[in-house]
Design a protein around this motif. Structure first.
Motif, PDB file in Angstrom:
ATOM      1  N   ILE A  93     -90.469 -42.638  11.060  1.00  0.00           N
ATOM      2  CA  ILE A  93     -89.200 -42.626  10.336  1.00  0.00           C
ATOM      3  C   ILE A  93     -88.203 -41.693  11.019  1.00  0.00           C
ATOM      4  CG2 ILE A  93     -88.091 -41.891   8.192  1.00  0.00           C
ATOM      5  CD1 ILE A  93     -90.618 -42.858   6.719  1.00  0.00           C
ATOM      6  N   ILE A 108     -86.458 -45.856   7.386  1.00  0.00           N
ATOM      7  CA  ILE A 108     -87.316 -45.498   6.250  1.00  0.00           C
ATOM      8  C   ILE A 108     -88.143 -46.704   5.811  1.00  0.00           C
ATOM      9  CG2 ILE A 108     -87.304 -44.864   3.801  1.00  0.00           C
ATOM     10  CD1 ILE A 108     -84.834 -43.129   4.425  1.00  0.00           C
ATOM     11  N   LEU A 164     -82.549 -39.077   5.235  1.00  0.00           N
ATOM     12  CA  LEU A 164     -83.950 -38.685   5.370  1.00  0.00           C
ATOM     13  C   LEU A 164     -84.256 -37.378   4.647  1.00  0.00           C
ATOM     14  CD1 LEU A 164     -83.815 -40.901   7.575  1.00  0.00           C
ATOM     15  CD2 LEU A 164     -85.368 -39.504   8.937  1.00  0.00           C
ATOM     16  N   LEU A 242     -92.057 -40.085   3.675  1.00  0.00           N
ATOM     17  CA  LEU A 242     -90.632 -39.819   3.455  1.00  0.00           C
ATOM     18  C   LEU A 242     -90.444 -38.505   2.698  1.00  0.00           C
ATOM     19  CD1 LEU A 242     -87.650 -40.577   3.477  1.00  0.00           C
ATOM     20  CD2 LEU A 242     -88.069 -41.984   1.436  1.00  0.00           C
ATOM     21  N   SER A 246     -88.454 -35.239   4.059  1.00  0.00           N
ATOM     22  CA  SER A 246     -87.319 -34.717   3.293  1.00  0.00           C
ATOM     23  C   SER A 246     -87.539 -33.267   2.885  1.00  0.00           C
ATOM     24  CB  SER A 246     -87.080 -35.581   2.053  1.00  0.00           C
ATOM     25  OG  SER A 246     -88.140 -35.440   1.121  1.00  0.00           O
TER      26      SER A 246
END
Length: 331
Positions: A93, A108, A164, A242, A246
């Protein structure tokens, strides 16, 4: 007449209490409450909204992994590759969004999909060859680990675009700042809790874990269900990737190396049987919180991380022991 009409209401309360006390998550929930009370008395910082928000942030990645792990363990399987698959998804990603030609949202989606493919391959090998889940996922752990380091060229990916890192941002809830990622994790727990308890798919998952042969004879498409569970778990690992990106703000090839064991720990502490067919996703959420509360509380007390690991190991052994004793008691 008055006495007779009051009897059912009186009888319902003990029945509901018995169901709660005999539920797989009842013991873990009691342990969570006792641990919270202990650390609240042992340190002034524990009992605060900011600290509870921090615990949620610390466990949201492993907690999301543990959802997929719960699905697989309920089918009497196990997944040792989840942490490595998540790490590859995170690197994919991050690198596609930063260095590749794809816009962030497409990166993503592709990263989550690739994690789902890993799960699909695991399920196909487990069911169609067939191979033991332990061996399949151990091999996939090494495959995903190697691909992560090859694709990343051993470099951490930085400078991530805003989409992201959006789930790592916080919003005020009362006097506490809560991350959007924590809400995603809680929503996933609630969604899968509903799916397992209130849908035909969920009932089939439990039936498969209790006895694959009985499930097949009852008309359940065992092979399709098994492959589907592993594929869904892989997609959940993609969401965890993800959340990891993040929260940390980078794509780290070293991430997730012990998260597979941490996810299994959370599942076991939450009352899910390693033999399949018994347990709940909400119990896993309690297990995740137990790990988070113990590590946070011991850290606030100044206890070394080595002893935090020791306590976690003891808790796992106790949880498996209780599961074994309860299984013998129902025979």
């Amino acid at each position: 007449m008055t006495a007779s009409t009051s009897l059912p209401a009186v009888g319902r309360e003990p029945a509901a209490l018995r169901r709660f006390l005999t539920a797989p998550a009842a013991g873990p929930f009691a342990a969570l409450v006792l641990a919270s009370v202990f650390f609240s008395l042992a340190t002034d910082q524990f009992l605060s909204g900011g600290n509870f928000s921090l615990i949620l942030q610390q466990v949201m990645v492993v907690g999301t992994l543990a959802i997929g792990q719960t699905l697989i363990i309920l089918t009497a399987g196990i997944d040792l590759s989840c942490g490595a698959v998540m790490a590859f998804g995170g690197i994919l990603i991050a690198k596609l969004a930063v260095q590749g030609p794809l816009p962030p949202l497409l990166a993503i989606g592709l990263g989550i999909l690739v994690c789902g493919v890993f799960g699909l391959v695991n399920g196909l090998l487990v069911r169609t060859v067939p191979l033991p889940p332990f061996i399949v996922t151990l091999g996939m752990l090494n495959v995903a680990f190697a691909l992560t380091h090859i694709y990343s060229d051993e470099q951490t990916v930085t400078g991530l675009p805003e989409p992201l890192t959006a789930l790592g941002r916080t919003f005020p809830l009362g006097r506490t700042d809560v991350t959007y990622g924590s809400l995603v994790t809680i929503a996933l727990f609630l969604g899968f809790a509903y799916a397992l308890s209130s849908t035909a798919w969920g009932r089939h998952v439990y039936a498969l874990g209790n006895s694959a042969e009985s499930a097949r004879l009852s008309g359940i498409r065992v092979s399709r269900l098994t492959v589907g569970v592993y594929a869904v778990a892989g997609l959940v690992y993609g969401v965890a990737a993800l959340l990891l990106v993040s929260r940390t703000g980078v794509g780290d090839p070293q991430a997730g190396q012990t998260d597979n064991l941490d996810s299994i720990t959370a599942v076991v502490l939450g009352g899910t049987s390693l033999f399949g067919g018994r347990g709940t996703v909400l119990g896993t959420f309690v297990g995740v919180l137990i790990v988070g509360v113990f590590r946070n509380g011991l850290q606030l007390m100044g206890v070394s991380s080595v002893y935090q690991t020791l306590v976690t190991g003891v808790l796992v052994i106790l949880a498996v022991t209780v599961d074994q004793l309860s299984r013998k008691g129902t025979r």
